[in-house]
Each structure stands twice: as structure tokens, then as C-alpha cells.
Scaffold this motif. Structure first.
Motif, PDB file in Angstrom:
ATOM      1  N   ARG A 206       0.825  -1.205   0.000  1.00 27.14           N
ATOM      2  CA  ARG A 206       0.000   0.000   0.000  1.00 27.14           C
ATOM      3  C   ARG A 206       0.867   1.266   0.000  1.00 27.14           C
ATOM      4  N   TYR A 207       1.954   1.232   0.738  1.00 23.97           N
ATOM      5  CA  TYR A 207       2.830   2.410   0.838  1.00 23.97           C
ATOM      6  C   TYR A 207       3.421   2.764  -0.523  1.00 23.97           C
ATOM      7  N   PHE A 208       3.986   1.767  -1.209  1.00 24.19           N
ATOM      8  CA  PHE A 208       4.624   2.050  -2.496  1.00 24.19           C
ATOM      9  C   PHE A 208       3.600   2.310  -3.596  1.00 24.19           C
ATOM     10  N   SER A 209       2.413   1.719  -3.471  1.00 24.33           N
ATOM     11  CA  SER A 209       1.369   1.971  -4.468  1.00 24.33           C
ATOM     12  C   SER A 209       0.925   3.428  -4.432  1.00 24.33           C
ATOM     13  N   LYS A 210       0.879   4.008  -3.231  1.00 24.68           N
ATOM     14  CA  LYS A 210       0.484   5.418  -3.105  1.00 24.68           C
ATOM     15  C   LYS A 210       1.511   6.356  -3.723  1.00 24.68           C
ATOM     16  N   ARG A 211       2.730   5.844  -3.912  1.00 29.13           N
ATOM     17  CA  ARG A 211       3.746   6.672  -4.564  1.00 29.13           C
ATOM     18  C   ARG A 211       3.490   6.770  -6.069  1.00 29.13           C
ATOM     19  N   VAL A 212       2.607   5.912  -6.570  1.00 33.16           N
ATOM     20  CA  VAL A 212       2.242   5.934  -8.003  1.00 33.16           C
ATOM     21  C   VAL A 212       0.740   6.187  -8.070  1.00 33.16           C
ATOM     22  N   PRO A 213       0.303   7.437  -8.028  1.00 31.06           N
ATOM     23  CA  PRO A 213      -1.122   7.766  -7.932  1.00 31.06           C
ATOM     24  C   PRO A 213      -1.992   7.134  -9.018  1.00 31.06           C
TER      25      PRO A 213
ATOM     26  N   TYR B 261      -2.528   3.551  -8.174  1.00 33.83           N
ATOM     27  CA  TYR B 261      -3.327   3.444  -6.948  1.00 33.83           C
ATOM     28  C   TYR B 261      -4.794   3.780  -7.222  1.00 33.83           C
TER      29      TYR B 261
END
Length: 698
Positions: A262-269, A272
Motif C-alpha cells: 500500500r505504501y509504495f502503491s500510493k507513490r504511483v497515484p 493506486y
């Protein structure tokens, strides 16, 4: 409405749940019945291979018992918790705790009776197939289905006894669950929703601990020196505790993995936002699935490990049987025991209608091999429980048809195991030449009070001995002798020395007669050899009745039973067949159980999932988007445990097999097993996804 009407309507309304729960419990009863029939099979108990493999079979039995207890307890607890909203409703409508428990007890009695009946009938029917498969595997040992099919009364006692005890525990849990929880708590316990608190620090620590512990266990199983050094004082306790740490920390690692995703996915809007429903599910639902994911991951890991161990033992026999038993027959002399001449052997073979192909009388002297390693001065016999012998270079060359030159200050170590021949020579060698019993006695005394190499050599006194430096020592593999054993053969070490050095030893010589049969009936020839040697040793028919061969005292005639390659082949593959069947059965059982746990979890959550889909449609999500969300959601639930289980299975199987030069060959079978598991996982996913879509009406 009477109490009986309520019970009846409840059974009718929850028929689907009861049916799945009945199936799970019937499955456990059938499994206990099937393996119990093997465990208490008196026909197989008379077979030498079965007796030799009994340790593996009993270990498998304990694993199945543990599995049955945990599996029935888990499904029982989950079944009760999944109905907690229903229980809360009954209590809200005025039903007392006592009435509710009474209703559940009636349901439980129906489930117990149904499970025992259907489980026993399934066990009886499947036992036919069970023994047909076992008979097929053991076909080379003369077994058939009709020969080994046997059901003992203890099989029924085991099946019913274990199941009833576990079910009583489940009923006790149900009583406590209903009496202790309030109506509100019951309503909440049935839901899989709710945001789980993220614990990144705990997860990160657990991940590091899990990885390091797994690496340490891999090195320990792979016989790494540094790992073995850590466990010197507690060789069993430390590995067991480390494995327990791996199992416990894995639970926290699963949740931590979702945090990271979830953390790294939020870095790619963009990514996400396209999968926002799935990531929302990870927050509100997937964390609550971590117990199921954790259990399924362990089940898949154990399935791969057991199936891998079964096939590894079986294939290892196939690869090493020629190494450890290269000759059709071997007769070893020791003092006055088996004191037979070459002409007498040839007469016995000819009298039984056999024609010899090759024949060699290998002369050797008994010895003890001591090694000065960086860990200390050790005895090879005590460290490896394997014999060593001294052979002159000319005798070894004659026997093997080679032309090896060994200088007076050189030592050639010849192993009849290719794995041992690959070990580095990082030691100096001291060889004491003395009769077998005297050598073993001195070795055991040394083991009780070890010393350094220089002190040991000074104290040898008149005992003849040879000393070689590591720089003047080399090693090789050669199939020069047959090994004693059933499946874990005791390898033999030959210390080949210069002819002049050997002659100066003036050692008492023993002989190993090694020969192959060109034509004739091998079993008939072997029986003639046994009868002839019994007469020479002044023994009766009771000597060497058992075909089991283990490494033992060379001054005991019972341990000098002649070796017959076909008998060793049948024994080894009989043991391997039983082990392969037992371990594969357990592996398949755990694999099937992983599917049942997923099925049980998903099917029983259909109603709640249906409510969520209705709410999603109200906010404008169409059917196609709902199906895409559910597809991704189910894929994560199904394939995350497979990946975790496959990684753990591969790591631990590699650790078990790295000792052998055939590790690549044997690991290929592990990859095949993992591939088959992956295919089955995909098929189950596709099947349940279709059922799930139909259930939630998308």
C-alpha cells in the motif's frame, strides 16, 4: 413455535453451511481411517521394508494426528464465529444462553453422527483406491492390492477417538463463546470488516527475524560449519526454537507485506487510483484475512515439504544404489568368521546354476582414521559412523583396473560415495592399523577423552600408525566395495598407500569377495551362499533370517550377512516406496486442506460480500467494475499463500538436499511439485471465483 421447530428451521436455513462443515469433518474421519489402516496393517508389518520404514511411517502418523486436531478445531471455531450474528439474533428475540447451547448441541450431535457415518463410508471406499495405489508403488517388491488390503479394529478406534475428542473441545469452545460474549460482541465477531491497525515497526522487525532465522535454519540443515558451531551445546533445541520463530514471525510478515504494498502503491497515484477498490479492501478486509492467509501459507509449505521429502528419498535411492552397492554379491571376512575361499564361493555359485562374470578378492587391513581439522582432532569412525580400511596401491589398482601411483609420503582417500569425495581436504591424517574391535575400543576411549594430534601420536606406543599431511593427501570416488545398510547406507573409506609402506605394516589381512553374476537365478545363488556360510560358521537356519542390513560390529557374525544387490535394491526401494507413499499422502492431505480452508472461508463470506457489492452499486460502480475488483481481491487471497508456501518449501528442501551432488537433479522434482501445486491453485481459484460471482450476483 416450539423449540423443535426452531432447531428444524435453523438446520434448513443453514443447510449449506452445515453441509460444508459436515464435509470437512467427514474428510478428517476418512483421512484418519485411511492412514490408521496403514499404521495398523498386520500384513505389511511382516514385511522387512515396512519395518525398516516404520520410523518414517510413525512420524507421518504423528503429523496427521496433529493436523487432524488443528484442522477440526480451526474449522469448528470458524464455523461458530461465522454464525455469531445468527446467535445474537436468537438472544435478542428472547432465547436464553441455555436454550441456544442446547440447540447447538443437538446440531453438533447431528454433525458428529453424520461425519462419522459418511467419513467411515468414504474411508472404506477410498481404502480400496488407497491400497491399489500403494500396491502399484510397491509392485516391484511382489505386493499386489489383494495381498496387502487389511483393516484392523484399531483403525476404527483411532478414527472415532481422535475426532470425538476434538469435537468435544469445539463444543466446549462454543459454550464459552456464547456465555462470555455480549450480543453486540457476537454481532461484531461475525464480520470480516474493520480496519486493522498498521504496525510497521513490529512488521519490519518480524521480517528481519524471519529472514535471518530462515537463513540460519537453511545453513544448519545444509551442515554449514558456522551454523553447526552455534548449536554445539543444544543441537536440537536451538533449531527447533528457530523454526518456531520463523513460524510465529511469518504471521506478522504477512500484514507487513500489505503495508509495504500500500505504501509504495500510493507513490504511483495513477496505479493506486485504478485499483482503489482493491487497496480499500486491503485496509478494511484483507488484514482480517491474515489468519486464513497465514494458515493456508503454512499448509502449502508443509504440503510441498512432505511431498518433496517423499520424492527426494525415492529418487535418491535411484541415483545412489549403484554407488553404494556396485557388485551383485559381497562376502566379507573378519577373523575366523566367514572364512571361505574363492574356490568354495565359485563352487557354491556353480552348484546353484550360476555363472560368474567378474570376481575379485579385495585384501585390506582394518584401521582407524583420525583427522586433525581446524575444529580439533577427531576420529572419522565416531564422527561419521563409517568404516575405513587400508589397501595397498597395487591391490587397489588390480581390483579397480586402474594405474594410480601413490608415493611413499602420499595418501589417497577413496570413498564409495561421490558426495564424500567432493569434500575439501582441510585436515592432516593419522591412521592406526589394528584389528577392528581394538581400533573401535581405542576410538571410543579417545572420544571420551580427546586430545591434540601430537599428544595422540606420542601416546600410540607400539600401535602401528601412519601420518600424512593435508598437502600430501588427495581423494577420489570409486565403486570399490558394497556398503551395508537398508536405505541410509554406511559409506566406506579406503586409505590407499604405497606398496612398500603397506608391506612394512605387516598387518592382519581381511578379505572382501566381490563378484557379479553373468547368468543364473540370483536369489537361488544367494540362498546357496547363505547355506554354505552358515555351515562354515557352525550356525543354523536362524542366522541371517532377516534381510535387514545395518552398519554394526564387525566381530559379530550377525552383522556380516553377505550382501545381495537385488535384495538391497528391493529393500531400499521398498522403504523408499513406503516413505514416498506416506509423505506424499501427508503432502496431498495438507494441500487439499489448504483448498478446503480457502473454500470454507470464501463460501461462508458470500452473504457479507453480497451486501458490500449492493452498496458499491448504489454509488455507481457497475457490474464489470465489481467483477474486476472481486477478481483482483480473490487473486490476492489465493496466490499470496502459494507464493509464501512455495518460497519456504524451496528454501527448506534445498537445505535438505544440498549435501548430495545430485541436488540439481532432485530439486528439479521439487520444481515439478511446485508447478503442479500452482496449476491446482489456479484451477481452484477459477472454480471458486465463478461460484463467488454467482453467489454475490455480479
Amino acid at each position: 413455535m416450539t423449540f423443535g421447530h426452531i432447531v428444524g428451521k435453523n438446520l434448513k436455513y443453514n443447510f449449506g453451511r452445515f453441509l460444508s462443515y459436515l464435509f470437512v469433518n467427514s474428510f478428517v474421519v476418512a483421512v484418519l481411517f485411511l492412514y490408521g489402516s496403514l499404521l495398523f496393517n498386520e500384513i505389511l508389518a511382516r514385511n522387512g521394508s515396512f519395518r525398516a520404514a516404520s520410523a518414517y511411517i510413525q512420524a507421518a502418523a504423528y503429523a496427521i494426528l496433529l493436523f487432524s486436531i488443528v484442522f477440526v478445531a480451526y474449522t469448528g471455531i470458524y464455523f461458530v464465529k461465522s454464525r455469531s450474528r445468527e446467535f445474537a439474533l436468537y438472544l435478542t428475540l428472547g432465547m436464553t444462553d441455555r436454550d441456544l447451547i442446547r440447540m447447538i448441541h443437538i446440531e453438533s450431535l447431528a454433525i458428529v453422527a453424520g461425519s462419522m457415518v459418511f467419513g467411515m463410508l468414504s474411508g472404506l471406499l477410498l481404502s480400496k483406491l488407497f491400497y491399489m495405489i500403494l500396491g502399484r508403488i510397491l509392485g516391484f517388491t511382489g505386493f499386489s492390492y489383494n495381498d496387502i488390503y487389511y483393516i484392523d479394529y484399531r483403525t476404527f478406534l483411532l478414527s472415532f477417538g481422535v475426532f470425538i475428542l476434538v469435537f468435544l473441545f469445539n463444543m466446549l469452545f462454543t459454550n464459552i463463546f456464547i456465555r462470555r460474549l455480549s450480543i453486540v460482541q457476537m454481532m461484531k465477531s461475525s464480520s470480516t470488516k474493520g480496519v486493522s491497525k498498521s504496525r510497521p515497526v513490529v512488521g519490519a522487525v518480524a521480517a528481519v527475524v524471519c529472514i535471518f532465522s530462515t537463513f540460519f535454519l537453511h545453513e544448519f540443515l545444509a551442515r554449514s560449519e558456522w551454523a553447526r558451531g552455534i548449536t554445539t551445546n543444544y543441537p536440537v533445541l536451538i533449531p527447533l526454537l528457530t523454526f518456531a520463530v520463523v513460524i510465529v514471525s511469518l504471521y506478522f510478515v504477512i500484514a507487513f507485506g500489505i503495508d509495504i504494498l500500500r505504501y509504495f502503491s500510493k507513490r504511483v497515484p495513477a496505479f493506486y487510483n485504478r485499483n482503489i477498490l482493491t487497496f480499500g479492501s486491503l485496509s478494511h478486509r484483507f488484514f482480517s484475512y491474515k489468519v486464513t492467509l497465514y494458515i493456508v501459507s503454512l499448509l502449502i509449505f508443509v504440503a510441498i515439504y512432505f511431498m518433496g521429502m517423499g520424492i527426494s528419498i525415492y529418487t535418491y535411492n535411484n541415483k545412489t544404489i549403484e554407488e553404494f552397492v556396485p557388485y551383485d554379491f559381497m562376502i566379507e571376512t573378519s577373523g575366523n568368521m566367514n572364512n571361505i575361499s574363492p574356490d568354495e564361493i565359485k563352487k557354491l555359485v556353480g552348484g546353484a546354476g550360476g555363472v560368474l562374470d567378474t570376481f575379485s578378492a579385495l585384501k585390506f587391513a582394518s584401521c582407524q582414521n583420525y583427522r586433525n581439522t581446524k575444529e580439533g582432532f577427531v576420529n572419522y569412525y565416531l564422527e561419521n559412523y563409517k568404516d575405513s580400511m587400508v589397501i595397498s596401491e597395487s591391490e587397489f589398482n588390480r581390483h579397480m583396473g586402474l594405474h594410480i601411483d601413490v608415493k611413499p609420503d602420499e595418501l589417497l582417500l577413496v570413498y564409495n560415495s561421490s558426495a564424500k569425495a567432493q569434500e575439501p581436504i582441510d585436515f592432516d591424517t593419522v591412521i592406526t592399523i589394528e584389528p577392528w574391535r581394538e581400533g573401535v575400543t581405542h576410538a571410543e576411549a579417545f572420544g571420551a577423552k580427546s586430545t591434540d594430534m601430537d599428544t595422540f601420536v606420542r601416546k600410540l606406543g607400539n600401535i602401528r600408525h601412519l601420518v600424512y599431511s593435508r598437502e600430501k593427501t588427495r581423494s577420489m570416488y570409486a565403486p570399490f566395495i558394497d556398503s551395508y545398510g537398508n536405505i541410509e547406507y554406511a559409506g566406506v573409506l579406503a586409505d590407499v598407500v604405497d606398496d612398500k609402506v603397506y608391506a612394512e605394516l605387516k598387518a592382519k589381512t581381511e578379505t572382501a569377495y566381490l563378484f557379479n553374476l553373468k547368468s543364473g537365478h540370483g536369489k537361488k545363488v544367494f540362498n546357496a551362499i547363505l547355506d554354505g556360510l552358515r555351515k562354515i560358521n557352525g550356525a543354523d537356519e536362524s542366522l541371517w533370517q532377516s534381510s535387514s542390513l545395518v552398519f554394526g560390529a564387525k566381530d559379530d557374525i550377525t552383522n556380516l550377512r553377505p550382501i545381495y544387490k537385488q535384495e538391497r535394491f528391493d529393500m531400499a526401494f521398498g522403504i523408499g516406496g513406503f516413505t514416498f507413499f506416506a509423505f506424499s499422502f501427508i503432502g496431498f492431505l495438507f494441500l487439499l486442506s489448504s483448498g478446503i480452508v480457502l473454500y470454507y472461508k470464501i463460501v461462508t463470506d458470500i452473504d457479507e460480500e453480497k451486501e458490500q457489492i449492493v452498496m458499491l452499486k448504489r454509488i455507481g460502480i457497475n457490474g464489470k467494475e465489481c467483477r474486476r475488483y472481486l477478481t483482483t481481491h480473490l487473486a490476492i487471497i489465493f496466490f499470496t499463500p502459494f507464493v509464501i508456501g512455495a518460497i519456504l518449501g524451496t528454501v527448506y528442501m534445498h537445505a535438505e538436499l544440498v549435501f548430495t551432488p545430485y541436488v540439481g537433479y532432485m530439486m528439479s522434482f521439487i520444481w515439478i511439485i511446485i508447478g503442479v501445486v500452482a496449476i491446482l491453485d489456479v484451477l481452484l481459484y477459477l472454480t471458486l471465483r465463478k461460484r463467488f460471482f454467482r453467489g454475490v450476483e455480479v
